[in-house]
Each structure stands twice: as C-alpha cells, then as structure tokens.
Design a protein around this motif. Structure first.
Motif, short mmCIF file in Angstrom:
data_model
loop_
_atom_site.label_atom_id
_atom_site.label_comp_id
_atom_site.label_asym_id
_atom_site.label_seq_id
_atom_site.Cartn_x
_atom_site.Cartn_y
_atom_site.Cartn_z
N PRO A 188 -37.30 -66.13 -14.55
CA PRO A 188 -37.52 -66.51 -13.15
C PRO A 188 -36.75 -65.60 -12.19
CG PRO A 188 -37.22 -68.47 -14.48
CD PRO A 188 -36.93 -67.30 -15.38
N ALA A 189 -35.56 -65.18 -12.60
CA ALA A 189 -34.76 -64.28 -11.74
C ALA A 189 -35.47 -62.94 -11.53
CB ALA A 189 -33.38 -64.06 -12.36
N ASP A 190 -36.16 -62.45 -12.57
CA ASP A 190 -36.92 -61.19 -12.43
C ASP A 190 -38.00 -61.35 -11.36
OD1 ASP A 190 -35.50 -59.97 -14.53
OD2 ASP A 190 -36.94 -60.65 -16.05
N PHE A 191 -38.70 -62.48 -11.40
CA PHE A 191 -39.74 -62.73 -10.40
C PHE A 191 -39.16 -62.93 -9.01
CE2 PHE A 191 -42.55 -63.72 -14.03
CZ PHE A 191 -43.73 -63.11 -13.61
N MET A 192 -38.06 -63.68 -8.92
CA MET A 192 -37.45 -63.94 -7.61
C MET A 192 -37.05 -62.63 -6.94
SD MET A 192 -35.11 -67.32 -8.35
CE MET A 192 -34.39 -67.37 -6.70
N LEU A 224 -41.60 -71.17 -11.59
CA LEU A 224 -40.22 -71.62 -11.39
C LEU A 224 -39.53 -70.78 -10.31
CD1 LEU A 224 -37.94 -73.49 -12.15
CD2 LEU A 224 -37.41 -72.03 -14.11
N ALA A 225 -39.77 -69.47 -10.35
CA ALA A 225 -39.18 -68.58 -9.34
C ALA A 225 -39.61 -68.99 -7.93
CB ALA A 225 -39.59 -67.14 -9.61
N ARG A 226 -40.90 -69.25 -7.77
CA ARG A 226 -41.42 -69.64 -6.45
C ARG A 226 -40.81 -70.95 -5.98
NH1 ARG A 226 -47.73 -70.95 -5.83
NH2 ARG A 226 -47.04 -72.68 -7.14
N SER A 227 -40.67 -71.92 -6.89
CA SER A 227 -40.10 -73.21 -6.49
C SER A 227 -38.63 -73.09 -6.12
CB SER A 227 -40.29 -74.26 -7.59
OG SER A 227 -39.51 -73.93 -8.72
N LEU A 228 -37.90 -72.20 -6.81
CA LEU A 228 -36.48 -71.98 -6.48
C LEU A 228 -36.32 -71.29 -5.13
CD1 LEU A 228 -35.19 -70.86 -10.01
CD2 LEU A 228 -34.60 -72.99 -8.82
#
Length: 285
Positions: A68-72, A105-109
């Motif tokens: 998720p951190a990669d996507f964020m 998950l990245a988008r929701s965070l």
C-alpha cells in the motif's frame, strides 16, 4: 476541458517501456525475489535478463505485490503534480495477486476516494494491458473519465486470450497444477490450453496432444467469438518467440486481422509460466 485523467497500472500488464513513455502510463512494479535479491519487474529487471537468470538459478524465484505504501507514494505524487486530476488505476486480477487490494488500501488510507478509481481487471498480461493502452490514448486525447471507464469495461469484456506453456514445470512449482498432472502431461506431450476465466483465475480450457494441434484448437476457440468479424490481436511470448509467431501465422490465415501488436511476458508472469510460453489476445477491431 475536463479534469486531466492519469492512467496507472502494474507491471504484469506487460506493456513495453516505449508505449508507457509515449502515452504517459504510470507503472507500479511487482517484485521478483531470487533468494535475497529483490528486483522490480520491468524497472530493475527486464524480461530477457530475468529468463537468463531463471535458467541459471537452482531455485524458482518468488513474486510479491506492491505494498500500500508503494501505491500511496505514487498516487500522492501524481495528485500533487497534477492538481484537479483524476487517477484511473487498473490492475492484475485480484484472484491472482494482492496488488488490487494494496491499491484499495492505499486509497482508503489517503482518504482521496473521489480522485482515484481503482479497477480489478480479473485478467492478466495484455488481457488488461490492451485496455490500459486504449485508456491512456483516450486520456491523451482529452476524453472524459466516464468515457474512458466505459471503454475499459467494454474491452475487458470483449478480449479473449489463450496461452500455451512450453513446459508444465513452472505451473506445477507455483502450485497451479499438481505434480502428477505435470509429469503425466510431459510424458504424453499433453498441451493444456489455458486462459484467465471470468472469475480472474487461471483455468484450463482444453488439453491437446502436441503443440501444433493445440494451436489449431485455439483458432477453433477464438472462432466461437470472432468468426467473420475484423479483429485486433496481440502476440506475447516468454523469452522465445517462435511458438508465438507460429500462432500468429495461423491467426492471419483464419481471421481478418486489422492490427497486430507484440509483447514480451515480464518477470512476474514469467515466474509462473516459464520460458517458451506463447499467448494470443484477440478483440474486435
């Protein structure tokens, strides 16, 4: 002029660096692990280099999804650099990888649901790579988000693809087929014709003895959907292109082919199917 649309995908779409650069497609790579060494698919290891390393390795590499951190990191940078833009992010089937879930998950965070649309392709390789390319072309021409999403949906529904593996060894090692089936298939020269089904999982369509007969059977399967209509095709292969070119010659003899494109299967897909795999992707022109 509507909001700028940015197309994001992952490395298993098997889109060449040249096309990604030309159309501004943003790549989130999956990872390939050879022991302690970690490579970014299509970034720090290209297809041919991967297959050479695979041939020299005593153990099968493993693969992992982006975090998720990669996507964020990528989503935040894109939205910061392009105020008011909207991201469409299309990814490998959620039944085959956790990549789609990482993006969600990245988008929701980030709490930026309104600015990012994330799609589960329920497909693999050019099965969703071709819709990504079409979406990026439309975005570069100023198409609206709704138009682009409608075309992605249409193409994902329209595309049919089949692939043949040169050896069953990699599917067996990756847990896709049992050891006995792999051994039996190899001894009898059984060629399973494989696809990714509507649920997004790898599925056998038929089993044929011998490569040539398997290719002829693929033409019969494609005719069920595309007989008598103009088609576009993409040919893809893993390291050796001979089988894919033979498949292409058959397709030209059976169909009204308007456009053809070519792709090499990258390291992550290659880990699971092995060298010598050939694939044909077909859609209405």
């Amino acid at each position: 002029m509507g909001a700028k649309i940015i197309i994001v995908t992952d490395s298993t779409a098997d889109i060449s660096p040249e096309i990604r650069e030309e159309l501004g497609i943003v790549l989130v790579p999956l990872k390939v692990h050879f022991g302690q060494d970690v490579y970014l698919d299509s970034v720090t290891i290209e297809s041919d280099e991967f297959f050479e390393k695979l041939a020299a390795s005593h153990q099968l590499p493993t693969t992992s999804q982006p975090s998720p951190a990669d996507f964020m990191e990528i989503y935040e940078r894109l939205l910061e650099e392009n105020p008011g833009a909207h991201i469409i992010s299309l990814h490998l089937s959620s039944a085959l990888s956790g990549t789609y879930q990482s993006a969600i998950l990245a988008r929701s965070l980030m709490d930026r649901e309104d600015e990012i649309t994330i799609l589960d392709s329920k497909s693999a390789s050019n099965g969703f790579g071709l819709p990504v390319i079409a979406a990026a072309r439309m975005a570069s021409e100023g198409a609206a988000k709704e138009e682009i999403l409608a075309e992605i949906t249409r193409l994902l529904d329209d595309i049919r693809f089949y692939f043949l593996v040169d050896t069953l060894e990699y599917l067996q090692k990756g847990g896709r087929i049992g050891k006995a089936a792999a051994l039996f298939g190899s001894i009898l020269n059984i060629k399973p014709i494989l696809t990714v089904d509507r649920e997004g999982t790898v599925a056998p369509v038929d089993k044929v003895r011998g490569q040539r007969k398997a290719m002829v059977r693929i033409m019969e399967l494609l005719k069920q959907d595309f007989d008598g209509v103009p088609v576009n095709i993409s040919m893809a292969w893993a390291y050796h292109q001979g089988n894919a070119m033979e498949l292409y010659e058959l397709a030209k003899a059976h169909f009204d082919v308007r456009q053809v494109s070519y792709a090499t299967l990258g390291a992550v897909i290659g880990t699971h199917v092995g060298p010598g795999t050939s694939a044909i992707f077909m859609t209405r022109a």
